[in-house]
Design an enzyme around this catalytic site. Structure first.
Site, short mmCIF file in Angstrom:
data_model
loop_
_atom_site.label_atom_id
_atom_site.label_comp_id
_atom_site.label_asym_id
_atom_site.label_seq_id
_atom_site.Cartn_x
_atom_site.Cartn_y
_atom_site.Cartn_z
N ARG A 83 0.85 -1.09 -0.01
CA ARG A 83 -0.10 0.09 -0.25
C ARG A 83 1.13 1.24 -0.11
NH1 ARG A 83 -2.53 0.46 5.11
NH2 ARG A 83 -1.13 2.00 5.21
N GLU A 102 4.89 6.81 2.45
CA GLU A 102 5.85 5.54 2.31
C GLU A 102 5.07 4.66 1.46
OE1 GLU A 102 6.13 3.26 5.71
OE2 GLU A 102 3.96 3.47 6.44
N ASN A 104 4.35 0.51 1.99
CA ASN A 104 4.21 -0.74 3.05
C ASN A 104 4.25 -1.89 2.35
OD1 ASN A 104 3.28 0.98 5.68
ND2 ASN A 104 1.94 1.72 4.12
N SER A 109 -2.66 -3.05 6.07
CA SER A 109 -3.86 -3.53 6.43
C SER A 109 -4.90 -2.38 6.09
CB SER A 109 -3.88 -3.43 8.22
OG SER A 109 -3.35 -2.21 8.56
N LYS A 263 12.51 2.33 5.31
CA LYS A 263 12.78 3.96 5.18
C LYS A 263 14.04 4.12 4.58
CE LYS A 263 8.71 4.85 7.90
NZ LYS A 263 8.28 3.60 7.89
N LYS A 322 12.77 9.93 10.88
CA LYS A 322 12.18 8.60 10.83
C LYS A 322 13.29 7.56 11.06
CE LYS A 322 8.33 9.47 7.76
NZ LYS A 322 7.76 9.02 6.31
N GLU A 326 8.00 0.58 11.71
CA GLU A 326 6.68 0.55 10.86
C GLU A 326 5.62 0.51 12.00
OE1 GLU A 326 6.32 0.72 7.55
OE2 GLU A 326 8.53 0.52 7.34
N GLY A 327 4.26 1.04 11.69
CA GLY A 327 3.10 0.64 12.58
C GLY A 327 2.63 1.89 13.18
N ARG A 408 -7.58 7.40 5.19
CA ARG A 408 -7.50 7.76 6.60
C ARG A 408 -7.63 9.17 6.85
NH1 ARG A 408 -2.48 4.22 8.05
NH2 ARG A 408 -1.60 5.46 5.97
P1 ADP Z 1 5.05 3.99 9.58
O1 ADP Z 1 5.63 3.03 9.02
O2 ADP Z 1 5.17 4.09 11.28
O3 ADP Z 1 3.49 3.98 9.18
P2 ADP Z 1 4.98 6.68 8.18
O4 ADP Z 1 6.25 6.95 7.40
O5 ADP Z 1 3.91 6.07 7.39
O6 ADP Z 1 5.48 5.61 9.14
O7 ADP Z 1 4.69 7.72 9.24
C1 ADP Z 1 3.60 7.65 10.03
C2 ADP Z 1 2.78 8.87 9.90
O8 ADP Z 1 3.36 9.96 10.19
C3 ADP Z 1 1.97 9.02 8.67
O9 ADP Z 1 0.94 8.19 8.71
C4 ADP Z 1 1.78 10.47 8.56
O10 ADP Z 1 0.57 10.96 9.40
C5 ADP Z 1 3.07 10.93 9.34
N1 ADP Z 1 3.93 11.17 8.41
C6 ADP Z 1 4.99 10.72 8.02
N2 ADP Z 1 5.79 11.42 7.18
C7 ADP Z 1 5.35 12.52 7.14
C8 ADP Z 1 5.73 13.72 6.23
N3 ADP Z 1 6.93 13.82 5.62
N4 ADP Z 1 5.16 14.72 6.43
C9 ADP Z 1 3.91 14.83 7.39
N5 ADP Z 1 3.63 13.65 8.05
C10 ADP Z 1 4.05 12.59 7.76
MG MG Z 2 2.72 4.40 7.44
#
Ligand code: ADP
Ligand code: MG
Length: 432
Positions: A83, A102, A104, A109, A263, A322, A326-327, A408
């Site tokens: 996703r 990102e 996944n 899910s 990442k 970051k 994940e999660g 979401r």
């Molecule tokens: P995870 O693998 O923990 O899901 P993500 O990269 O999806 O990591 O980041 C988790 C959440 O943080 C995202 O769903 C988003 O809401 C927020 N986020 C992540 N990267 C950014 C970004 N570059 N700018 C703004 N919000 C972000």
């Molecule tokens: Mg995410």
């Protein structure tokens, strides 16, 4: 045990139609890219070299990856379910741009539950007298799309008696999401079992051709809904993971594809020339992929890392820090970002993180309906996910599709976190 409803917005959220279509149009390209990375040992080795020195979890995954390659793969059919998540970045002139957060590649899910959310929002709009608007909500059935991919992999594995095994958590919080996909498989007369790593450790075995058996029952496909965070593993669970990876069964994903979703890999993809090496002869696909990238920066030791670390310490609100996790709930923002980066800027620990430009979407008002939470209007932002599914037999890609979407939405005061983390709720795009 407690049964609770999944949280959702009262109303659908506006999503720009052109960006929605752009996200769908690039999904097959991302499928190709993830699949290409998973087959490129040299790239994975080089990209993750600095990370695995400091991040034990990625290092352990990498060890299993190398061990399985050394033995030689028994698996010949490959199934990817991913996703790709996006936000709509609002520029200074007010126009929005699609920016990937990102991708996944393991346990992506909510494809199941979200196959029902458009029905809820259609009903709500009708009750509000908005029949015309209700008719605009798009049909969406990722549960079916994901099941089609699993069914195709099962069929190519080629054993009528073999089952699909959902590898599930010790404490199952999202079982109904998984059941939606499972039921689609039963509808196609494909048997499904649900097991934990612990069960694999106790009941799993391989025969001489490395076919996987659980208590004598052959398994054609292992669909991981677990195994993406360190807390999922103890010594036994790592052994179970190794057994699964060594087997002939189709793993969704195999360990190489899980590594392709880190990442660190995402950050390396944004380097000039990397996509060209991974997808030779596909300039259009590369252009579509690159158009969705936000700024991503390596914190590896050296001048480049020093410079961006200093920039982020001076102006933390421009960035997200970051780790390789994940999660949800792991990223660092603002003052916290500054503090952590100050502390680790001269240590190798820095290389277990990447920096990313912070995306700033335009907020909108909605009600977030969540068990035991007060009903109040919130300023919200949304994240769009597109499900991708593909199947490869040997070197030939036999299926490559976008399988539906997920929207979401969360209140703006939460910088991070998804639905499972209790922050975001399920939504439906209303295209504008
Ligand atoms: P995870 O693998 O923990 O899901 P993500 O990269 O999806 O990591 O980041 C988790 C959440 O943080 C995202 O769903 C988003 O809401 C927020 N986020 C992540 N990267 C950014 C970004 N570059 N700018 C703004 N919000 C972000
Ligand atoms: Mg995410």
């Amino acid at each position: 045990q407690v049964v609770s409803y999944a949280p959702f917005t009262l109303l659908p959220s506006a999503v720009p139609q052109d960006l929605f279509e752009q996200a769908y149009a690039v999904q097959q390209d991302f499928n190709l890219l993830v699949d290409a990375i998973s087959q490129n040992k040299e790239f994975l080795e080089k990209t993750l070299a600095s990370t695995i020195k400091v991040d034990d979890f990625t290092a352990q995954l990498f060890r299993i990856y190398m061990q399985v390659l050394e033995e030689g793969l028994a698996q010949t059919v490959f199934l990817g379910i991913n996703r790709s998540d996006y936000m709509f970045d609002c520029g200074l002139d007010g126009t929005a741009a699609l920016r990937q957060i990102e991708i996944n590649t393991i346990a992506a899910s909510f494809g199941g539950l979200t196959s029902r959310t458009a029905d809820i929002h259609r009903l709500v709009l009708k009750v509000l007298g908005k029949t015309e608007e209700a008719s605009h909500l798009l049909p969406n059935n990722p549960a079916k799309g994901l099941a089609l991919g699993i069914a195709k992999a099962w069929e190519l594995y080629g054993s009528q008696r073999a089952v699909v095994m959902f590898l599930v958590e010790e404490v199952q919080r999202n079982i109904f999401d998984q059941r939606c996909v499972e039921n689609e498989l039963w509808n196609r007369n494909i048997g499904v079992i649900r097991r934990r790593f612990r069960d694999v450790f106790e009941q799993g075995s391989l025969d001489a051709s490395r076919r996987l058996y659980m208590n004598g029952q052959e398994v054609a496909v292992v669909y991981y809904r677990e195994g993406y965070v360190p807390q999922n593993y103890d010594q036994q669970n790592w052994e179970a993971r190794l057994l699964l990876e060594r087997s002939r069964a189709v793993k969704c994903p195999d360990i190489a594809t899980q590594l392709a979703g880190t990442k660190k890999v995402q950050q390396e993809l944004s380097r000039p020339g990397t996509l060209e090496k991974l997808l030779p002869g596909r300039p259009e696909a590369i252009a579509r992929i690159r158009a969705t990238f936000a700024g991503l920066y390596s914190l590896d030791e050296g001048e480049e890392g020093d410079r961006i670390a200093a920039t982020a310490i001076a102006d933390p609100d421009r960035f997200v820090l970051k780790p390789q996790r994940e999660g949800g709930g792991n990223n660092l923002y603002g003052e916290e970002l500054r503090e952590v980066l100050e502390k680790i800027k001269d240590s190798p620990e820095r290389t277990s993180y990447i920096l990313m430009d912070k995306i700033k979407p335009q907020p909108a008002l909605n009600y977030l309906l969540r068990a035991h939470s007060p009903l109040q209007v919130s300023e919200c932002i949304s994240e769009l996910g597109i499900f991708g599914v593909y199947v490869r037999q040997g070197r030939e890609l036999v299926l490559n599709k976008a399988a539906g979407h997920l929207l979401r939405t969360k209140a703006i005061e939460h910088a991070d976190g998804g639905v499972a983390a209790g922050v975001a709720v399920l939504d439906t795009p209303f295209l504008v």
